[in-house]
Design a protein around this motif. Structure first.
Motif, PDB file in Angstrom:
ATOM      1  N   ASP A  54       0.853  -1.191   0.000  1.00  0.00           N
ATOM      2  CA  ASP A  54       0.000   0.000   0.000  1.00  0.00           C
ATOM      3  C   ASP A  54       0.885   1.236   0.000  1.00  0.00           C
ATOM      4  N   GLY A  55       1.440   1.553  -1.182  1.00  0.00           N
ATOM      5  CA  GLY A  55       2.340   2.688  -1.294  1.00  0.00           C
ATOM      6  C   GLY A  55       2.247   3.328  -2.655  1.00  0.00           C
ATOM      7  N   TYR A  56       3.352   3.920  -3.090  1.00  0.00           N
ATOM      8  CA  TYR A  56       3.440   4.547  -4.406  1.00  0.00           C
ATOM      9  C   TYR A  56       4.336   3.703  -5.307  1.00  0.00           C
ATOM     10  N   ARG A  57       3.789   3.309  -6.436  1.00  0.00           N
ATOM     11  CA  ARG A  57       4.556   2.559  -7.431  1.00  0.00           C
ATOM     12  C   ARG A  57       5.673   3.440  -7.976  1.00  0.00           C
ATOM     13  N   SER A  71       7.349   8.146 -10.788  1.00  0.00           N
ATOM     14  CA  SER A  71       6.066   7.525 -10.464  1.00  0.00           C
ATOM     15  C   SER A  71       5.575   6.710 -11.650  1.00  0.00           C
ATOM     16  N   ARG A  72       4.445   6.055 -11.462  1.00  0.00           N
ATOM     17  CA  ARG A  72       3.872   5.263 -12.549  1.00  0.00           C
ATOM     18  C   ARG A  72       3.493   6.128 -13.732  1.00  0.00           C
ATOM     19  N   ASN A  73       3.294   7.421 -13.507  1.00  0.00           N
ATOM     20  CA  ASN A  73       2.979   8.354 -14.590  1.00  0.00           C
ATOM     21  C   ASN A  73       4.159   9.258 -14.926  1.00  0.00           C
ATOM     22  N   ASN A  74       5.361   8.796 -14.544  1.00  0.00           N
ATOM     23  CA  ASN A  74       6.612   9.492 -14.857  1.00  0.00           C
ATOM     24  C   ASN A  74       6.732  10.857 -14.201  1.00  0.00           C
ATOM     25  N   LYS A  75       6.110  11.022 -13.042  1.00  0.00           N
ATOM     26  CA  LYS A  75       6.348  12.212 -12.242  1.00  0.00           C
ATOM     27  C   LYS A  75       7.584  11.978 -11.374  1.00  0.00           C
ATOM     28  N   PRO A  76       8.377  13.012 -11.118  1.00  0.00           N
ATOM     29  CA  PRO A  76       9.641  12.815 -10.394  1.00  0.00           C
ATOM     30  C   PRO A  76       9.445  12.499  -8.918  1.00  0.00           C
ATOM     31  N   ILE A 101       7.255   2.340  -3.142  1.00  0.00           N
ATOM     32  CA  ILE A 101       7.744   3.153  -2.031  1.00  0.00           C
ATOM     33  C   ILE A 101       6.652   3.231  -0.977  1.00  0.00           C
ATOM     34  N   LEU A 102       7.014   2.975   0.287  1.00  0.00           N
ATOM     35  CA  LEU A 102       6.013   3.027   1.347  1.00  0.00           C
ATOM     36  C   LEU A 102       6.635   3.443   2.664  1.00  0.00           C
ATOM     37  N   GLY A 124       8.254   9.201   9.209  1.00  0.00           N
ATOM     38  CA  GLY A 124       8.086   7.756   9.118  1.00  0.00           C
ATOM     39  C   GLY A 124       9.251   7.095   8.396  1.00  0.00           C
ATOM     40  N   ARG A 125       9.324   5.767   8.554  1.00  0.00           N
ATOM     41  CA  ARG A 125      10.418   4.990   7.970  1.00  0.00           C
ATOM     42  C   ARG A 125      10.099   4.674   6.518  1.00  0.00           C
ATOM     43  N   LEU A 126      10.824   5.284   5.598  1.00  0.00           N
ATOM     44  CA  LEU A 126      10.600   5.114   4.167  1.00  0.00           C
ATOM     45  C   LEU A 126      11.422   3.937   3.650  1.00  0.00           C
ATOM     46  N   VAL A 127      10.774   3.019   2.909  1.00  0.00           N
ATOM     47  CA  VAL A 127      11.481   1.884   2.305  1.00  0.00           C
ATOM     48  C   VAL A 127      11.029   1.720   0.856  1.00  0.00           C
ATOM     49  N   PHE A 128      11.825   0.988   0.100  1.00  0.00           N
ATOM     50  CA  PHE A 128      11.515   0.678  -1.294  1.00  0.00           C
ATOM     51  C   PHE A 128      11.509  -0.839  -1.440  1.00  0.00           C
ATOM     52  N   TYR A 129      10.308  -1.408  -1.598  1.00  0.00           N
ATOM     53  CA  TYR A 129      10.172  -2.845  -1.848  1.00  0.00           C
ATOM     54  C   TYR A 129      10.253  -3.078  -3.357  1.00  0.00           C
ATOM     55  N   VAL A 130      11.235  -3.870  -3.780  1.00  0.00           N
ATOM     56  CA  VAL A 130      11.468  -4.139  -5.200  1.00  0.00           C
ATOM     57  C   VAL A 130      10.898  -5.502  -5.550  1.00  0.00           C
ATOM     58  N   PHE A 131      10.086  -5.553  -6.629  1.00  0.00           N
ATOM     59  CA  PHE A 131       9.531  -6.842  -7.025  1.00  0.00           C
ATOM     60  C   PHE A 131       9.834  -7.223  -8.464  1.00  0.00           C
ATOM     61  N   ASP A 132      10.545  -6.378  -9.215  1.00  0.00           N
ATOM     62  CA  ASP A 132      10.876  -6.758 -10.595  1.00  0.00           C
ATOM     63  C   ASP A 132      12.110  -5.995 -11.055  1.00  0.00           C
TER      64      ASP A 132
END
Length: 682
Positions: A54-57, A71-76, A101-102, A124-132
């Protein structure tokens, strides 16, 4: 973090897998592959399962230590989420990664509310979960199968497990969904193990299944929206913390008219002037589905009744996201209702590490809901369904109809199936012009009015004769079978007559179409508000909706009491007054070249055979927008056409009901309105 690692000893030999990729420069501007929503989990050995974070792609580009996040829409995202950027800058290999990113809570769950408000590490604790992984050290990996990309990713991803984390795939969809439900996660993803990575595509290879949670709550009051015909618009909810009743939001969906009548009988003796909460909540706070909500008034109740709601999650300020009413709970005392405490998600994760096992409790069953689910399953390309006694075949279901947004022909069918109860009153018994887009919104389109010899045997038609004496037939709107048949022809939008076959020369409403040219949408809003002021002065009702394209439509009910000529002349009177008050940016010129870039106040639509997109109709426009009925209070600065789309409009309809239905009811007294206009404006 490490330099490029030796990955030759991994199972299936990822070094060899890398050689199967295609040499290419690093891609740019990648829009991620998207998932299709389905209604329930499943088990299949050809699929793997992951957490639905539940975050931002985000797509990450790592090039010689220089990192770009988008972002998913190519926003920085690069500067905004700098802790992730800084962590990836330590990685010495070049790669393009796909992940989420969550912000993590202390128990390991994602906090979407905190992410929305994240400005610094104090938030808050920011992390990047990578799945591909899409590209690596000069090699394009998108044509490799998913399980192959996952093997490569597992080996090369930095292993500090802190800021950059691997999204672990699991097997067993039903068991994993149960685990996700117990953990309080948003849901799970299901992905074909052999799927290639298809940028900017929503297809059946990746699916998403959401979790719904339940909570008992105290009913502390209800709201009534301005202009709403419902007995109440939403319930005001709370739970106890000690002796204090704490506000947890409002629920406005899940009720039938019968249920509302029964509940109002319980509410009447409990009405109170005392606010049961410690402080008065903001009941008019905007939400994602309703950025410009109508004004609501609260009626407070003594806090003794208890009900149950389902919801997606609880925000950081203790409010339910996407709640739905499930029923009253007469077996519970209000004083005993507290927010249920969940088990530690970390302990659940450890217990179910690897392949999660089925719990000893009953198998997961979806809660019964009154709302319709989707019509078509997410896998088969051609499906036949029995609709109102007749078989309809739906084919080429993965064809992309809205390329910029990734929505498919299947998405369109499922939308109209769920929207049928709201849209059918505006199609029933009306001749229809079929505006067909068989190739999607950018393909060749054409109008079809004559269905003689082409419509199914069960279809109703309306005969007409052309000026040269040729006999033809319009399709006539009826039940959902006709609606879905039109959609199967590529009719993205629905275009009915203003009159019905019972009285074809007498329209049910007069329509004012505000059609901008070189105008801002704020000017369209200003013109709509001016129409409203005039209608108020004439003491007649008007009903407003977005066009779903660029303008605004206003319907004035006529009750089929007047001719098209009378309707058109009445519309001309209204827009003439508007033009006299807003001459700088409005025009009554029919010819575009004569308008000089001004907004056209169109009253000429009020003629036999003319059509516009009806309420709740999809539009063949980028964004997959919907022609959405609005409360007049929502016609204000900040309103945007893209507020109402194929994704969120069903939720709004179910929450608000059909707020446009009075446009089909008793018509105005035109003679009286004209006389009043002459005395006030002429």
């Amino acid at each position: 973090m490490e330099e490029k690692k030796d990955i030759s000893n991994i199972e299936h030999d990822p070094e060899r897998l890398l050689k199967q990729g295609t040499a290419s420069p690093m891609p740019s501007g990648v829009k991620p592959m998207l998932a299709t929503l389905v209604n329930e989990p499943f088990d299949d050995p050809l699929w793997s399962y992951e957490v639905k974070w539940d975050g931002y792609r985000s797509i990450a580009y790592i090039n010689k230590g220089d990192v770009t996040l988008s972002s998913r829409n190519n926003k920085p995202f690069t500067d905004k989420y700098y802790p992730v950027t800084n962590a990836l800058e330590q990685w010495k290999n070049d790669a393009v990664l796909d992940g989420e990113i969550l912000v993590l809570q202390h128990d390991g769950r994602a906090d979407f509310s905190a992410l929305q408000n994240w400005r610094s590490e104090a938030d808050g604790r920011l992390v990047f979960y990578v799945f591909d992984i899409l590209w690596y050290n000069g090699t394009n990996l998108m044509e490799l199968e998913l399980y192959q990309r996952q093997l490569i990713l597992k080996q090369i991803l930095p292993t500090d497990g802190d800021r950059i984390r691997l999204s672990q795939p699991f097997s067993g969809g039903i068991d994993f969904f149960e685990t996700a439900s117990r953990m309080g996660l948003e849901g799970i993803m299901a992905k074909r193990k052999d799927s290639r990575y298809s940028p900017d595509s929503r297809n059946k290879q990746w699916l998403k299944i959401k979790v719904s949670k339940r909570q008992e709550v105290v009913i502390a009051g209800y709201t009534k929206n301005d202009s709403s015909s419902k007995l109440f618009s939403s319930l005001l909810l709370g739970v106890y913390q000690g002796t204090k009743l704490v506000y947890t939001g409002k629920v406005g969906t899940g009720f039938t008219d019968k249920m509302q009548k029964e509940m109002m009988l319980q509410f009447q003796p409990l009405i109170s002037k005392t606010i049961p909460f410690e402080s008065e909540p903001d009941i008019n706070k905007p939400s994602r589905f309703r950025p410009n909500p109508p004004h609501a008034e609260a009626v407070w109740l003594k806090p003794v009744l208890v009900c149950e709601v389902s919801y997606a999650e609880i925000t950081s300020d203790g409010v339910f996201r996407h709640p739905s009413f499930e029923g009253m709970r007469s077996d519970k005392k209000a004083a005993d209702v507290v927010l249920e405490k969940e088990n530690s998600s970390m302990s659940i994760v450890k217990k179910n590490k690897g392949n999660p096992k089925r719990s000893a409790s009953s198998p997961l069953t979806a809660p019964e809901k009154s709302e319709r689910r989707t019509l078509l399953n997410p896998s088969e390309e051609t499906q036949t369904k029995k609709i109102k006694g007749s078989n309809l075949t739906f084919s080429h279901l993965s064809k992309i109809y809205w390329p910029e947004d990734g929505f498919t022909k299947r998405d369109m069918f499922n939308y109209y199936y769920q929207a049928a109860e709201f849209i059918l009153p505006y199609l029933k018994d009306r001749p229809l012009s079929l505006n067909r887009f068989p190739g999607g919104i950018h393909g060749r389109s054409f109008y079809q009015k004559d269905v003689k010899g082409k419509a199914p045997e069960w279809a109703d038609t309306f005969p007409y004769t052309t000026s040269d004496g040729e006999s033809k037939e319009f399709l006539v709107g009826g039940d959902e079978k006709t609606l879905l048949y039109m959609a199967s022809l590529g009719c993205i939008e629905m275009n009915p007559w203003f009159s019905r076959v019972q009285h074809p020369d007498n329209p049910d409403y007069c329509v004012i179409d505000l059609d901008p040219d070189q105008n801002t949408f704020e000017q369209v809003i200003q013109a709509a508000c001016q129409v409203k002021n005039i209608l108020d002065a004439l003491q007649i009702d008007g009903y407003v909706k977005t066009s779903g394209s660029t303008g605004i439509h206003i319907y004035i009910p006529l009750g089929a009491k007047y001719s098209y000529d009378q309707s058109q002349m009445f519309g001309k009177m209204i827009v003439s007054i508007v033009h006299s008050q807003l001459p700088d940016f409005t025009s009554l010129e029919r010819q575009i070249k004569n308008r000089k870039g001004k907004m056209y106040l169109d009253f000429l639509q009020n003629r036999p055979g003319a059509t516009i997109a009806c309420p709740y109709s999809l539009r063949p426009k980028i964004g997959a927008t919907v022609s959405m009925p609005l409360y007049w209070e929502e016609i204000k600065k900040g309103l945007a056409m893209e507020d109402f789309t194929i994704e969120n409009s069903i939720a709004r309809m179910r929450s608000e009901g059909d707020i446009f239905k009075a446009s089909l009811k008793k018509g105005i007294d035109m003679k009286k309105a004209v006389a009043k206009a002459q005395s006030l404006f002429f």
